[in-house]
Design a protein around this motif. Sequence first.
Motif, PDB file in Angstrom:
ATOM      1  N   ALA A 206     -13.259  38.547   4.722  1.00 28.84           N
ATOM      2  CA  ALA A 206     -14.373  39.246   4.073  1.00 28.84           C
ATOM      3  C   ALA A 206     -14.039  40.668   3.673  1.00 28.84           C
ATOM      4  N   GLU A 207     -13.072  41.310   4.321  1.00 28.11           N
ATOM      5  CA  GLU A 207     -12.755  42.698   3.966  1.00 28.11           C
ATOM      6  C   GLU A 207     -11.903  42.788   2.703  1.00 28.11           C
ATOM      7  N   ASN A 208     -11.436  41.662   2.189  1.00 29.59           N
ATOM      8  CA  ASN A 208     -10.565  41.662   1.019  1.00 29.59           C
ATOM      9  C   ASN A 208     -11.361  41.569  -0.279  1.00 29.59           C
ATOM     10  N   LYS A 209     -10.691  41.973  -1.353  1.00 27.77           N
ATOM     11  CA  LYS A 209     -11.121  41.678  -2.708  1.00 27.77           C
ATOM     12  C   LYS A 209     -10.009  40.885  -3.378  1.00 27.77           C
ATOM     13  N   VAL A 210     -10.378  40.056  -4.348  1.00 27.58           N
ATOM     14  CA  VAL A 210      -9.414  39.234  -5.076  1.00 27.58           C
ATOM     15  C   VAL A 210      -9.558  39.517  -6.558  1.00 27.58           C
ATOM     16  N   GLY A 211      -8.488  39.954  -7.181  1.00 24.84           N
ATOM     17  CA  GLY A 211      -8.476  40.174  -8.625  1.00 24.84           C
ATOM     18  C   GLY A 211      -7.858  38.991  -9.338  1.00 24.84           C
ATOM     19  N   SER A 212      -8.411  38.652 -10.515  1.00 23.09           N
ATOM     20  CA  SER A 212      -7.858  37.547 -11.286  1.00 23.09           C
ATOM     21  C   SER A 212      -8.343  37.654 -12.729  1.00 23.09           C
ATOM     22  N   ASN A 213      -8.183  36.563 -13.472  1.00 20.94           N
ATOM     23  CA  ASN A 213      -8.447  36.548 -14.911  1.00 20.94           C
ATOM     24  C   ASN A 213      -9.927  36.361 -15.214  1.00 20.94           C
ATOM     25  N   GLY A 214     -10.389  37.011 -16.300  1.00 23.64           N
ATOM     26  CA  GLY A 214     -11.728  36.777 -16.809  1.00 23.64           C
ATOM     27  C   GLY A 214     -12.805  37.531 -16.071  1.00 23.64           C
ATOM     28  N   ASN A 269     -10.972  48.115 -11.891  1.00 24.60           N
ATOM     29  CA  ASN A 269      -9.731  48.513 -11.233  1.00 24.60           C
ATOM     30  C   ASN A 269      -9.820  48.244  -9.736  1.00 24.60           C
ATOM     31  N   TYR A 270      -8.942  47.394  -9.240  1.00 27.71           N
ATOM     32  CA  TYR A 270      -8.794  47.168  -7.803  1.00 27.71           C
ATOM     33  C   TYR A 270      -7.574  47.975  -7.357  1.00 27.71           C
ATOM     34  N   ILE A 271      -7.826  49.044  -6.636  1.00 27.43           N
ATOM     35  CA  ILE A 271      -6.758  49.974  -6.277  1.00 27.43           C
ATOM     36  C   ILE A 271      -6.660  50.090  -4.764  1.00 27.43           C
ATOM     37  N   TYR A 272      -5.492  50.558  -4.312  1.00 21.76           N
ATOM     38  CA  TYR A 272      -5.280  50.679  -2.881  1.00 21.76           C
ATOM     39  C   TYR A 272      -6.364  51.535  -2.250  1.00 21.76           C
ATOM     40  N   LYS A 273      -6.819  51.094  -1.101  1.00 19.36           N
ATOM     41  CA  LYS A 273      -7.855  51.836  -0.385  1.00 19.36           C
ATOM     42  C   LYS A 273      -7.377  53.260  -0.115  1.00 19.36           C
ATOM     43  N   GLY A 274      -8.189  54.224  -0.516  1.00 14.06           N
ATOM     44  CA  GLY A 274      -7.866  55.626  -0.298  1.00 14.06           C
ATOM     45  C   GLY A 274      -7.045  56.285  -1.381  1.00 14.06           C
ATOM     46  N   SER A 310      -5.095  45.291 -11.000  1.00 14.72           N
ATOM     47  CA  SER A 310      -4.975  45.056  -9.567  1.00 14.72           C
ATOM     48  C   SER A 310      -3.649  45.659  -9.125  1.00 14.72           C
ATOM     49  N   MET A 311      -3.688  46.491  -8.112  1.00 16.81           N
ATOM     50  CA  MET A 311      -2.458  47.134  -7.675  1.00 16.81           C
ATOM     51  C   MET A 311      -1.661  46.223  -6.751  1.00 16.81           C
ATOM     52  N   ALA A 312      -0.334  46.271  -6.913  1.00 20.73           N
ATOM     53  CA  ALA A 312       0.600  45.557  -6.044  1.00 20.73           C
ATOM     54  C   ALA A 312       1.948  46.258  -6.157  1.00 20.73           C
ATOM     55  N   PRO A 313       2.760  46.227  -5.121  1.00 20.74           N
ATOM     56  CA  PRO A 313       4.026  46.982  -5.114  1.00 20.74           C
ATOM     57  C   PRO A 313       5.143  46.256  -5.847  1.00 20.74           C
ATOM     58  N   ILE A 314       4.984  46.096  -7.164  1.00 18.13           N
ATOM     59  CA  ILE A 314       5.958  45.324  -7.948  1.00 18.13           C
ATOM     60  C   ILE A 314       6.968  46.213  -8.661  1.00 18.13           C
ATOM     61  N   GLY A 315       6.889  47.527  -8.473  1.00 20.00           N
ATOM     62  CA  GLY A 315       7.849  48.398  -9.125  1.00 20.00           C
ATOM     63  C   GLY A 315       7.656  48.488 -10.618  1.00 20.00           C
ATOM     64  N   GLY A 316       6.422  48.380 -11.097  1.00 25.10           N
ATOM     65  CA  GLY A 316       6.141  48.438 -12.523  1.00 25.10           C
ATOM     66  C   GLY A 316       4.819  47.780 -12.831  1.00 25.10           C
ATOM     67  N   THR A 322      -6.249  39.915 -18.996  1.00 26.65           N
ATOM     68  CA  THR A 322      -7.497  40.622 -18.683  1.00 26.65           C
ATOM     69  C   THR A 322      -7.434  41.435 -17.394  1.00 26.65           C
ATOM     70  N   MET A 323      -6.352  41.299 -16.585  1.00 22.83           N
ATOM     71  CA  MET A 323      -6.270  42.099 -15.359  1.00 22.83           C
ATOM     72  C   MET A 323      -4.805  42.300 -14.993  1.00 22.83           C
ATOM     73  N   THR A 324      -4.235  43.350 -15.551  1.00 26.59           N
ATOM     74  CA  THR A 324      -2.837  43.678 -15.334  1.00 26.59           C
ATOM     75  C   THR A 324      -2.582  44.014 -13.871  1.00 26.59           C
ATOM     76  N   THR A 325      -1.407  43.641 -13.387  1.00 29.49           N
ATOM     77  CA  THR A 325      -0.944  44.063 -12.069  1.00 29.49           C
ATOM     78  C   THR A 325      -0.003  45.250 -12.249  1.00 29.49           C
ATOM     79  N   GLN A 326      -0.286  46.363 -11.562  1.00 32.40           N
ATOM     80  CA  GLN A 326       0.552  47.557 -11.654  1.00 32.40           C
ATOM     81  C   GLN A 326       0.789  48.142 -10.274  1.00 32.40           C
ATOM     82  N   SER A 327       1.971  48.748 -10.115  1.00 39.00           N
ATOM     83  CA  SER A 327       2.305  49.388  -8.843  1.00 39.00           C
ATOM     84  C   SER A 327       1.827  50.826  -8.803  1.00 39.00           C
TER      85      SER A 327
END
Length: 652
Positions: A206-214, A269-274, A310-316, A322-327
């Motif tokens: 329940a404490e999570n969020k999930v980012g995806s398409n649309g 925008n789903y970004i790292y907490k804090g 949606s943020m993730a540590p992908i180095g780019g 509709t929902m880019t993943t960026q580090s």
Amino acid sequence: MKQIILLMSLCISTLHIVTAQPQFKTQAQHTCADSRLLGTTRMAVATQQHMQLMNMYDVTFYGLDLALERNSAYITGSVTTHATVKSSPLSVFAFELHPSFTIESVTINGAQQSNLTRNGSDVSVNLSTIVAAKSKVVAVINYSGNAPNGGNAAIGNGFNTARVSRWGNDVTWSLSEPYAAYEWWPTKQVLTDKADSVHVAVTTSAENKVGSNGLLTNTLNLPNGKVRYEWESRYPIDYYLISVAVSDYDEYVQFANPAGAAKPVPVVNYIYKGSLDTYKNQIDFTPPLIEHFSELFTLYPFAAEKYGHSMAPIGGGMEHQTMTTQSTFTFTLTAHELAHQWFGDNVTCASWQDIWLNEGFASYAEYLGLQHYSADAAQSWMTDAHNRARSATQGSLRVPDTTNVGRIFNYSLTYKKGAAVVHMLRYEINNDALFFKALQNYQIKFGSGTASTADLQRVMEQTTGKKLGYFFKQWYEGEGYPVFNVAWNQRDRKMVLVSEQATTGKTPFFRTDITYQVQTTSGTETFRVRQTKPTQQFVFTVDGEVLGVTMDPENWILKEVNQIVKNSNLPVPDFAPIVSPNPVSGNFATITDLNFTPTTVVIFDRIGRKMGTQTIVQQENIQLQVSTLPAGLYFVQFSDGQQTRQVKFVKL
């Protein structure tokens, strides 16, 4: 593509925002470029025989229903595929799934299947009942297991989990480009078979969020501290653009208002907490970039749904639809990934051999975004792009081996040379209104589908009226770039310039327009000419004594200039064209004293924009039609394909 390259983009041109106005700074960090290709060289997954089996049907819908956590690569759930059988009856339903997953059941049109064959990632289901041609297929595949950790995606694994130490966040995410979707869900990895729509449902803590398409259509609170996120997109989508990202994100929502949109476009925008205080100023460039790119390319293609990150540590970055993943967030990274929504997502390359249609145009959008705010920053970006493109003298934009991920995403070729070629195409067309109209027509014609370089060429030619076969032959299929040695001399008002072109690659010659800027004691004059052979002479009429010559002062052409020197021994012709009257106040001007027989004449304005062309029908005194020209300074270029002369006149 994935924006692994993004990463690179972000490293090369980073936007540091310290005030309300953007501050631009160019950096060169090769470690960023290296991160674009983590892991071993990746080969295409499916065998040719298995690909033929998968191409017996067309996918219309994917439905992913998964259970995921932010600190685990374990996946359990089901994938539903709707498809239409093509022209022959379907006896085998084929798909791809990594062998690390257990297939618990497969149901086809409501009937559970028991005859499955697995050959590595190739899965074949021999159907208990043959499905007739043109009929519908609904396949439900239940599976579970840990995603592989082989580093086979463009920038890592197809599905991964990691801790972001700076923020203390655990994140789980997908990155499927080019051949890694099978590492986390049962799929058909064929670029030309887009699904018409996709649903992604994820059950998590329940404490999570999930980012995806649309659009997020539902969030259900479930027993045992679980929550279910349900995302739906009704736009066509390619397999590698379907995504998930799971973490205990903070949510930051903005809105863009592009012209022509029925309503504001949410930017979720789903970004790292804090981390909001750190990234907010940079993220805030997203809505104005959506509005700017919508003006240039057509309305944001998914305006009825959303854009976001949606943020993730992908180095780019990776341009998930509709929902880019960026580090992280830098101006050029965000611009690059956003532009992919047009070039890559809305119009997807039909083959990985044409990946430059995705990455070259997205990279050029970095330049366009910078240009919108700072001409100096844009010019610095293009200088860097040319430097990097020149480092790759071997290899063409066309990717000959699409099984080699390292070659597909070669940074110097696919990204930087790709952007340089788009810039040169803009220069070659020499009319920004037509250039951007052609890009819009490309989006309109091939939107929601796929396209090849030949498709782009046809749209460009149809829109501009120019024949561009030579351009794509030398810059898309060819290798290397031109190297120039230029000599000039002057006598009285006549100036002669000789350009010698060599090349660095296999392409023997690059036909191109070139702009020369001539500095004289009377000021600066600009001449645009077309070099059609390795050594070519041009004659200009100038005012004042020539002090120096600059080739391509605005850096349009990917090239190298060895030298531009005065050669006092270079013969200066005794003749030069004469315009009369000059200034011109009527509808016609007469050209005399050419001393050769030109076949074409082109009129340019003072900044090098083409204002008109005429075919020469009389061989002595040439009558120029100038009635439609506004008042100003113009240059007239005469050519017979071998010799070129240029003269200027003033229209009152």
